[in-house]
Structures are given as C-alpha cells and as structure tokens.
Motif scaffolding. Sequence first.
Motif, PDB file in Angstrom:
ATOM      1  N   PHE A 168       2.954   3.122  -3.672  1.00 47.69           N
ATOM      2  CA  PHE A 168       3.236   4.114  -2.638  1.00 47.69           C
ATOM      3  C   PHE A 168       2.223   4.222  -1.499  1.00 47.69           C
ATOM      4  O   PHE A 168       2.536   4.727  -0.448  1.00 47.69           O
ATOM      5  CB  PHE A 168       3.421   5.482  -3.317  1.00 47.69           C
ATOM      6  N   TYR A 169       0.976   3.794  -1.692  1.00 40.05           N
ATOM      7  CA  TYR A 169       0.016   4.021  -0.602  1.00 40.05           C
ATOM      8  C   TYR A 169      -0.957   2.853  -0.422  1.00 40.05           C
ATOM      9  O   TYR A 169      -1.011   1.942  -1.251  1.00 40.05           O
ATOM     10  CB  TYR A 169      -0.767   5.322  -0.837  1.00 40.05           C
ATOM     11  N   GLY A 170      -1.687   2.933   0.670  1.00 41.72           N
ATOM     12  CA  GLY A 170      -2.711   1.950   0.959  1.00 41.72           C
ATOM     13  C   GLY A 170      -3.638   2.543   2.006  1.00 41.72           C
ATOM     14  O   GLY A 170      -3.688   3.764   2.188  1.00 41.72           O
ATOM     15  N   THR A 171      -4.360   1.686   2.715  1.00 40.73           N
ATOM     16  CA  THR A 171      -5.284   2.167   3.735  1.00 40.73           C
ATOM     17  C   THR A 171      -4.720   1.886   5.124  1.00 40.73           C
ATOM     18  O   THR A 171      -4.343   0.744   5.419  1.00 40.73           O
ATOM     19  CB  THR A 171      -6.654   1.473   3.572  1.00 40.73           C
ATOM     20  N   GLY A 172      -4.660   2.915   5.949  1.00 38.76           N
ATOM     21  CA  GLY A 172      -4.168   2.764   7.324  1.00 38.76           C
ATOM     22  C   GLY A 172      -5.226   2.124   8.215  1.00 38.76           C
ATOM     23  O   GLY A 172      -6.388   1.953   7.811  1.00 38.76           O
ATOM     24  N   SER A 173      -4.831   1.801   9.451  1.00 44.23           N
ATOM     25  CA  SER A 173      -5.778   1.108  10.337  1.00 44.23           C
ATOM     26  C   SER A 173      -6.944   2.030  10.725  1.00 44.23           C
ATOM     27  O   SER A 173      -7.994   1.569  11.160  1.00 44.23           O
ATOM     28  CB  SER A 173      -5.068   0.602  11.589  1.00 44.23           C
ATOM     29  N   ASP A 174      -6.777   3.358  10.535  1.00 45.19           N
ATOM     30  CA  ASP A 174      -7.867   4.288  10.821  1.00 45.19           C
ATOM     31  C   ASP A 174      -8.765   4.505   9.593  1.00 45.19           C
ATOM     32  O   ASP A 174      -9.651   5.363   9.610  1.00 45.19           O
ATOM     33  CB  ASP A 174      -7.296   5.642  11.289  1.00 45.19           C
ATOM     34  N   GLY A 175      -8.489   3.755   8.533  1.00 40.38           N
ATOM     35  CA  GLY A 175      -9.321   3.877   7.337  1.00 40.38           C
ATOM     36  C   GLY A 175      -8.870   4.974   6.391  1.00 40.38           C
ATOM     37  O   GLY A 175      -9.413   5.132   5.301  1.00 40.38           O
ATOM     38  N   LYS A 176      -7.863   5.759   6.822  1.00 42.97           N
ATOM     39  CA  LYS A 176      -7.395   6.856   5.950  1.00 42.97           C
ATOM     40  C   LYS A 176      -6.261   6.361   5.064  1.00 42.97           C
ATOM     41  O   LYS A 176      -5.570   5.401   5.393  1.00 42.97           O
ATOM     42  CB  LYS A 176      -6.850   7.995   6.814  1.00 42.97           C
ATOM     43  N   ILE A 177      -6.023   7.124   3.981  1.00 47.84           N
ATOM     44  CA  ILE A 177      -4.907   6.787   3.097  1.00 47.84           C
ATOM     45  C   ILE A 177      -3.592   6.983   3.846  1.00 47.84           C
ATOM     46  O   ILE A 177      -3.408   7.988   4.535  1.00 47.84           O
ATOM     47  CB  ILE A 177      -4.916   7.721   1.868  1.00 47.84           C
ATOM     48  N   LYS A 178      -2.716   5.994   3.699  1.00 48.11           N
ATOM     49  CA  LYS A 178      -1.399   6.100   4.344  1.00 48.11           C
ATOM     50  C   LYS A 178      -0.345   5.748   3.299  1.00 48.11           C
ATOM     51  O   LYS A 178      -0.544   4.829   2.506  1.00 48.11           O
ATOM     52  CB  LYS A 178      -1.361   5.102   5.513  1.00 48.11           C
ATOM     53  N   THR A 179       0.767   6.477   3.305  1.00 45.90           N
ATOM     54  CA  THR A 179       1.825   6.184   2.320  1.00 45.90           C
ATOM     55  C   THR A 179       2.979   5.435   2.989  1.00 45.90           C
ATOM     56  O   THR A 179       3.152   5.494   4.199  1.00 45.90           O
ATOM     57  CB  THR A 179       2.401   7.476   1.708  1.00 45.90           C
ATOM     58  N   PHE A 180       3.765   4.768   2.156  1.00 43.27           N
ATOM     59  CA  PHE A 180       5.053   4.240   2.614  1.00 43.27           C
ATOM     60  C   PHE A 180       6.014   5.420   2.682  1.00 43.27           C
ATOM     61  O   PHE A 180       5.667   6.542   2.312  1.00 43.27           O
ATOM     62  CB  PHE A 180       5.590   3.222   1.599  1.00 43.27           C
ATOM     63  N   SER A 181       7.282   5.144   3.073  1.00 44.41           N
ATOM     64  CA  SER A 181       8.257   6.228   3.008  1.00 44.41           C
ATOM     65  C   SER A 181       8.580   6.501   1.541  1.00 44.41           C
ATOM     66  O   SER A 181       8.155   5.742   0.658  1.00 44.41           O
ATOM     67  CB  SER A 181       9.514   5.865   3.804  1.00 44.41           C
ATOM     68  N   ARG A 182       9.314   7.568   1.261  1.00 47.79           N
ATOM     69  CA  ARG A 182       9.601   7.972  -0.117  1.00 47.79           C
ATOM     70  C   ARG A 182      10.206   6.803  -0.905  1.00 47.79           C
ATOM     71  O   ARG A 182      11.001   6.027  -0.374  1.00 47.79           O
ATOM     72  CB  ARG A 182      10.555   9.169  -0.151  1.00 47.79           C
ATOM     73  N   GLY A 183       9.831   6.692  -2.140  1.00 45.14           N
ATOM     74  CA  GLY A 183      10.318   5.588  -2.980  1.00 45.14           C
ATOM     75  C   GLY A 183       9.549   4.299  -2.735  1.00 45.14           C
ATOM     76  O   GLY A 183       9.910   3.230  -3.233  1.00 45.14           O
ATOM     77  N   GLY A 184       8.462   4.396  -1.978  1.00 47.70           N
ATOM     78  CA  GLY A 184       7.770   3.197  -1.499  1.00 47.70           C
ATOM     79  C   GLY A 184       6.969   2.411  -2.532  1.00 47.70           C
ATOM     80  O   GLY A 184       6.458   1.331  -2.211  1.00 47.70           O
ATOM     81  N   SER A 185       6.864   2.901  -3.776  1.00 48.10           N
ATOM     82  CA  SER A 185       6.148   2.092  -4.774  1.00 48.10           C
ATOM     83  C   SER A 185       6.865   0.764  -5.016  1.00 48.10           C
ATOM     84  O   SER A 185       6.241  -0.217  -5.422  1.00 48.10           O
ATOM     85  CB  SER A 185       6.052   2.825  -6.114  1.00 48.10           C
ATOM     86  N   ASP A 186       8.170   0.743  -4.767  1.00 45.29           N
ATOM     87  CA  ASP A 186       8.914  -0.518  -4.856  1.00 45.29           C
ATOM     88  C   ASP A 186       8.309  -1.556  -3.909  1.00 45.29           C
ATOM     89  O   ASP A 186       8.274  -2.751  -4.218  1.00 45.29           O
ATOM     90  CB  ASP A 186      10.373  -0.303  -4.413  1.00 45.29           C
ATOM     91  N   ILE A 187       7.881  -1.093  -2.742  1.00 41.11           N
ATOM     92  CA  ILE A 187       7.310  -2.025  -1.750  1.00 41.11           C
ATOM     93  C   ILE A 187       5.962  -2.523  -2.251  1.00 41.11           C
ATOM     94  O   ILE A 187       5.648  -3.715  -2.141  1.00 41.11           O
ATOM     95  CB  ILE A 187       7.162  -1.343  -0.361  1.00 41.11           C
ATOM     96  N   THR A 188       5.160  -1.609  -2.820  1.00 45.53           N
ATOM     97  CA  THR A 188       3.860  -2.040  -3.357  1.00 45.53           C
ATOM     98  C   THR A 188       4.081  -3.160  -4.377  1.00 45.53           C
ATOM     99  O   THR A 188       3.398  -4.194  -4.341  1.00 45.53           O
ATOM    100  CB  THR A 188       3.145  -0.855  -4.064  1.00 45.53           C
TER     101      THR A 188
END
Length: 434
Positions: A168-188
């Motif tokens: 569901f999440y990773g690091t955004g270009s600003d260094g902060k945590i950023k999530t995918f849209s809902r249900g996004g663990s499938d993408i991970t």
Amino acid sequence: MSVKVCKFGGTSMADGNVINAVKNIICSDAGRRYIVVSAPGKRFSGDKKVTDLLYACHAAHGTEKERAFAPVRARFESIARELNCGLAVKAVLDETEREIFENADAGFTASRGEYLCARIAAEVFGAKFCDARDVIFFGADGGVDSERTYKAVKEVCSKYDFVVFPGFYGTGSDGKIKTFSRGGSDITGALIARAIRASVYENWTDVSGFYACDPRIVASPRHIKSLSYEEMGELSFMGAGVLHSQSVLPVREAGIPVIIKNTFRPQDEGTVILPVSDYLPGNGPVTGISGNKNYTAVVLYKASAETDPSFLRRALEICGRRAAAERTAGYAGSLSLAFRNLSDDVTGEISSSLEEELQPDSVRVIKNLSYVSVVGYGLGSSCALPQKIFSALAAAGIEVYSAEYGANRLSFTVSVRDGDFENCIKTLYSEFFN
Ligand code: ASP
C-alpha cells in the motif's frame, strides 16, 4: 525452485486465526518466500477495516485523536495476543501513536495498518521485515519510480530469502510516506514480483478468483479458470473488485502469471491470469460482465466543435481541475464525460466552468447512470454480440443511454439508469451464460 511472491489481503490478515492459516499456506510451499500484507480487514460484516480506522484517526482533532486510535491499538494487541507474538507490540504501538499525533499526514497515518501488520507477520512467520518506505519509490509525477523500486527490491531479496513487506505505501519524491489508491497492496505485490522476476504472483484473498459476474447479483455465477491480463484489466476497471485494476501492469510487462487464491479455501483452484499468448480461450466468446453504478455524465454540445482541435483538450483540462473523467465519448460537436461518485457541488462547478470557458451551445447533466461492460475475445471477431446485448436489454425493457466498443474490441459497454443496473447484469448474464 520457483520463487513466488504472495500477497495476502485484508481479510487474510483480519485476526490471529486467519494469520495462522496464512502461515500454514506459506509453509506448505517452499517457493512462497516474498510476502506482501495488507492491513487487517473486516472480521465480520459491520466490522471496520484498520485502514478506515486510521483515516478516521487522521480526521479527528485534539483529544479525539487518542480516542480514534484506541480501536487500532486494540485490534493489533488482540492479534498479537492470539498469535503469541514475541514482538514488543505495545512499544511499537506507542511509537506509532506518537508519530501519528506529531506527523498528522494522511499518507503516513493510513500506511500504519500495513506497517504494523507486516511487523507482526514477519515475527510470527520467522521472516525478515522490510519497510516498504525503503524499497517502493514514487517519482515527482506521482507515479512509481520503477527503476529505483526494482533495484531496491532486488537488493533486499538477494540478501534475504524470506521477507515480509507491508503493501500500500512507499516513499514519495518529497521523502514522505505516500500511499497508492485504496486496495493498492495488490500493486506493491506486483512490483515486487516484477522486480525479482518471480515465477508467479499469488494474490490471496477471500474469494476463489473471478466469476463471470458479481455473485451478489447472480447466485453462483460461472467461475473463470483463466483470463488474460487484458480481460482482467477490463473486468476490474469496470468493478469486478477482486484485484486493483492497475496491479497487473508490472507483472504483465514481464509475463508473470497471477493466481488469485482463496485463503479460506486454499484447496480451490482459483483463477490464473496469463499473457494473451499463453492463454487458451476456454471461456467462450464472453468471459465476464461487470459494471459500476453512480456515474454522472456531463454532455456538451457545440456546433462545429470538431473543427477546433483544442476543444477536447480544454474540456478535459477544465474538468480535470475538479475530477477525473472515467469515460469519454465524442462525436462531431458533442462530447460526453462521465464521472463516478461526483457530488452535486462539483457537478455544478464543472458545468459552470465548461459553460464559461468553452461557451458551448448546451451543457446537460445526466445523473445516476451505470456503466456495464461485457468482456471477452468474441467481441472482436463478430458484431453479433452487441446485437444480442441490445436485443436482450430491449426485451427486458432496459433503456440504453450510450454504447461503445472498448478501443481494443475486448469489451462492449452500455450505460443504463442506476435503477436498471442489477437487472442489466442479470439479463446479460442469462443471455450469455445460461
Ligand atoms: N489497506 C489498504 C486499503 O484498505 C490497502 C489494501 O488493502 O490493499 O485500501
């Protein structure tokens, strides 16, 4: 040995019992080495998903925040207790609560469900925990920075042969945590499978794969044994809620098969999603039917707009400031843009901006529309199927507002009134499958 990436969804992580079942599934196949988990989902109808509790926590203010975090804490404490987990859960929860209160960022707060779940799962499975913030990266455009992500995932997987990642999440270009849209663990899961070129991406959920239509609308619809990535994309985009519609993109590029399996019935065959070249068309001309309700269509008409090459671009730009159009259709001077779940306020804003900036002859708003797609390879080879769709719907007294082929002729989509949605799906299912 074939290396598998396995993603376990929210209901598969909902409580200690089911997490134990997940452990058994993992232990029964030595190839199941890279595990991605979602935040705990609902245990029973009416229960709350941890991610929803966390969003509520983010929305709460002052002392309410602590109250809002309490059910999250209780949920993880009970999971840890049920599993006899050796992790110092209280300390991790205290730290998380403190960070949420200090950091008040929606992405960070929402991501903690997956983070905490993966910490506990790694401990219970005896695997290495790898924080998604160290391996999943987003670029400045908001999309995944795949090069950086694949490199980081490969590095971790070459060092450790049994790892749990939070989805569901990773690091955004600003260094902060950023999530995918809902249900996004499938993408991970798909990104990790692609990064290490896994032999298969197993997606464990609470259903035994895809069905020819929504089982909540038609009882015991036909089970789909195999699908191509493209068919799956069409069905998911239009509402078959088994997989996140973008989740196949990374695995599709590398031709990695996806298998949807049921955590609660691991003996069931599931559905396998394959590249079209490996796909054996066993599904007949139509593979499935899916759809979504609650669209609002904004229909613009401007005589001779077709001679103005910037008309479409400007219309999309104006709408795009408020909402993304999910479906567009245009012919000569008319253009129809359909949005899902649009509030009356935003609908009003969009139509008045279109009126002001494009000066059309008319702007019409049609609310409460549903779009229903019939998906399958038979659509590309014959015009007989759309004919059947129209006749069946007419015989059932269902009025069709618009109809179109998907660009790849793999789907044919009609729009109908929301009130006709269920009947439309039932009618088309019985036309093609009974
Ligand atoms: N926990 C997140 C959600 O509820 C992501 C996921 O489940 O994949 O949307």
